[in-house]
Design an enzyme around this catalytic site. Structure first.
Site, PDB file in Angstrom:
ATOM      1  N   MET A   8      15.060  19.083  49.409  1.00 38.67           N
ATOM      2  CA  MET A   8      13.955  19.371  50.324  1.00 38.67           C
ATOM      3  C   MET A   8      13.895  20.866  50.581  1.00 38.67           C
ATOM      4  O   MET A   8      14.851  21.456  51.111  1.00 38.67           O
ATOM      5  CB  MET A   8      14.130  18.586  51.629  1.00 38.67           C
ATOM      6  CG  MET A   8      13.973  17.084  51.464  1.00 38.67           C
ATOM      7  SD  MET A   8      14.306  16.143  52.981  1.00 38.67           S
ATOM      8  CE  MET A   8      16.119  16.056  52.925  1.00 38.67           C
ATOM      9  N   CYS A  61       7.053  18.000  42.554  1.00 37.73           N
ATOM     10  CA  CYS A  61       6.552  18.843  43.639  1.00 37.73           C
ATOM     11  C   CYS A  61       5.066  19.149  43.426  1.00 37.73           C
ATOM     12  O   CYS A  61       4.675  19.611  42.346  1.00 37.73           O
ATOM     13  CB  CYS A  61       7.345  20.140  43.714  1.00 37.73           C
ATOM     14  SG  CYS A  61       6.809  21.223  45.059  1.00 37.73           S
ATOM     15  N   LYS A  73      13.459  14.012  38.217  1.00 37.35           N
ATOM     16  CA  LYS A  73      12.860  13.483  39.447  1.00 37.35           C
ATOM     17  C   LYS A  73      11.352  13.626  39.304  1.00 37.35           C
ATOM     18  O   LYS A  73      10.842  14.746  39.152  1.00 37.35           O
ATOM     19  CB  LYS A  73      13.346  14.225  40.691  1.00 37.35           C
ATOM     20  CG  LYS A  73      12.832  13.603  41.990  1.00 37.35           C
ATOM     21  CD  LYS A  73      13.429  14.282  43.212  1.00 37.35           C
ATOM     22  CE  LYS A  73      13.066  13.526  44.487  1.00 37.35           C
ATOM     23  NZ  LYS A  73      11.628  13.510  44.788  1.00 37.35           N
ATOM     24  N   GLY A 126       9.534   7.351  51.354  1.00 37.73           N
ATOM     25  CA  GLY A 126       9.280   6.505  52.497  1.00 37.73           C
ATOM     26  C   GLY A 126      10.414   5.611  52.944  1.00 37.73           C
ATOM     27  O   GLY A 126      10.213   4.748  53.803  1.00 37.73           O
ATOM     28  N   GLY A 183      15.124  11.014  52.101  1.00 37.76           N
ATOM     29  CA  GLY A 183      14.646  12.364  52.328  1.00 37.76           C
ATOM     30  C   GLY A 183      14.598  12.710  53.797  1.00 37.76           C
ATOM     31  O   GLY A 183      15.619  12.982  54.428  1.00 37.76           O
ATOM     32  N   ARG A 184      13.398  12.656  54.376  1.00 36.47           N
ATOM     33  CA  ARG A 184      13.230  13.082  55.759  1.00 36.47           C
ATOM     34  C   ARG A 184      14.056  12.264  56.743  1.00 36.47           C
ATOM     35  O   ARG A 184      14.512  12.792  57.764  1.00 36.47           O
ATOM     36  CB  ARG A 184      11.744  13.020  56.132  1.00 36.47           C
ATOM     37  CG  ARG A 184      10.930  14.173  55.521  1.00 36.47           C
ATOM     38  CD  ARG A 184       9.447  13.916  55.635  1.00 36.47           C
ATOM     39  NE  ARG A 184       9.015  12.839  54.742  1.00 36.47           N
ATOM     40  CZ  ARG A 184       7.822  12.275  54.794  1.00 36.47           C
ATOM     41  NH1 ARG A 184       6.945  12.675  55.705  1.00 36.47           N
ATOM     42  NH2 ARG A 184       7.495  11.325  53.940  1.00 36.47           N
TER      43      ARG A 184
END
Length: 346
Positions: free
Chosen positions: A21, A103, A142, A216, A236-237
């Protein structure tokens, strides 16, 4: 072709990965995450081949030994440059070299790398073959399931087929398209619908490949559901904003040990922070990754405030972390005491 098609990461680290990230998963962040999980595979922020070949390598590629296993993610589209950048990454000690084909930012598109490479699967395969021939560590991809008006069933499977022919064995698939015109990078993380079943199908049809799903996934419950269909999950987040989610990873996902106490993780991280402060690093650059560590627990807001306000002051040191930790632990103790009193009264 890869010199050894059986090259793979040892010990199933791909079961749970932390996504690369930008501006977030720097070396400080990765050390914090490692204090919470000894097994999860960590990824660097994406580094362009230009930065690796011509930039300040000592600064860009530096990482701590405790971060292992850790992968270097590259951005680029020139096979020879990617091969040389991969060699450099391997020499620096990275356990895997990953190519970013996902990206969606304008800057990445103008440089002909990232998600726009979904339109050039032959070039991606050429890049992967060059990287694989240059290093002994695994080279991985990825990617997205497609971009813009592409048919994901065609774009994803075509990319995977060509790259697998070039020797790639592991693919991390963000289960969304990237819409390169009209959406910001942030919107591209949320707006295009998720298509998990397509990624599950990819694994069914290519059981010979290691397929890691991304996009997600917000909890370990969800991760465990995905692991019924694919080989690994990339967070991720969720991992960044609520890093305590990683405290249960080793026990739940890898079946090793017990959940990590976040307080113990802070104490372990403090040793790293002290060493970095002695080298001239700024406290705020390290504590910013800890802000969500006590999310949902008593004192979480005060924890964030102290680290944010006090951490940026000149000369700020470990006393800032100690002060914030004392508030959280004190409020936790008060809540426990109230619970015991209520139980006795009942």
């Amino acid at each position: 072709m890869l010199k050894d098609n059986e090259k793979t990461l040892k010990n199933q680290h791909h079961l749970l990965c932390i996504a690369p990230m930008m501006d977030w998963t720097d070396r400080h962040c990765r050390v914090l995450h490692r204090t919470l999980s000894s097994r999860a595979l960590l990824y660097t922020e994406m580094l362009t081949t230009g930065a690796v070949l011509h930039g300040d390598r000592a600064r860009l590629l530096a990482f701590s030994l405790q971060e292992h296993p850790v992968a270097l993610q590259l951005g680029g589209s020139d096979p020879s440059d990617l091969a040389e950048a991969a060699r450099i990454g391997e020499a620096e000690g990275y356990d895997e070299i990953n190519l970013n084909v996902g990206c969606p930012s304008d800057r990445v598109q103008s440089g002909r790398f990232g998600a726009c490479l979904m339109r050039e699967p032959e070039l991606v395969a050429e890049c992967m073959a060059a990287m694989g021939a240059a290093v002994k560590v695994p080279v991985t991809v990825k990617c997205r399931i497609g971009v813009d008006d592409q048919d994901p069933e065609e774009s994803l499977f075509r990319l995977v087929e060509l790259c697998s022919q070039a020797g790639v064995k592991l693919f991390v698939v963000h289960a969304r398209k990237a819409l390169l015109k009209g959406l910001s990078p942030k919107e591209n993380r949320d707006v295009p619908p998720l298509n998990y079943p397509l990624v599950w199908r990819l694994k069914r049809e290519r059981p010979d490949l290691t397929i890691v799903i991304n996009g997600g996934v917000g909890s370990l419950d969800e991760a465990e559901e995905h692991l019924q269909h694919v080989d690994g999950v990339m967070l991720g987040r969720a991992a960044y904003h609520t890093p305590a989610i990683l405290a249960d990873v080793d026990a739940r996902i890898f079946g090793e040990g017990a959940p990590v106490d976040p307080y113990a993780a802070v104490e372990a991280y403090k040793d790293y922070v002290a060493a970095e402060l002695a080298k001239g690093a700024h406290l705020a650059g390290m504590t910013r990754h800890m802000l969500g560590l006590f999310h949902g627990r008593p004192g979480a807001r005060t924890w964030r405030r102290i680290l944010t306000v006090e951490g940026v002051k000149p000369g700020a040191g470990l006393e800032v972390i100690d002060e914030a930790l004392a508030v959280v632990s004190g409020l936790e103790a008060q809540r426990l005491a109230r619970g015991l009193e209520a139980g006795e009264a009942a």
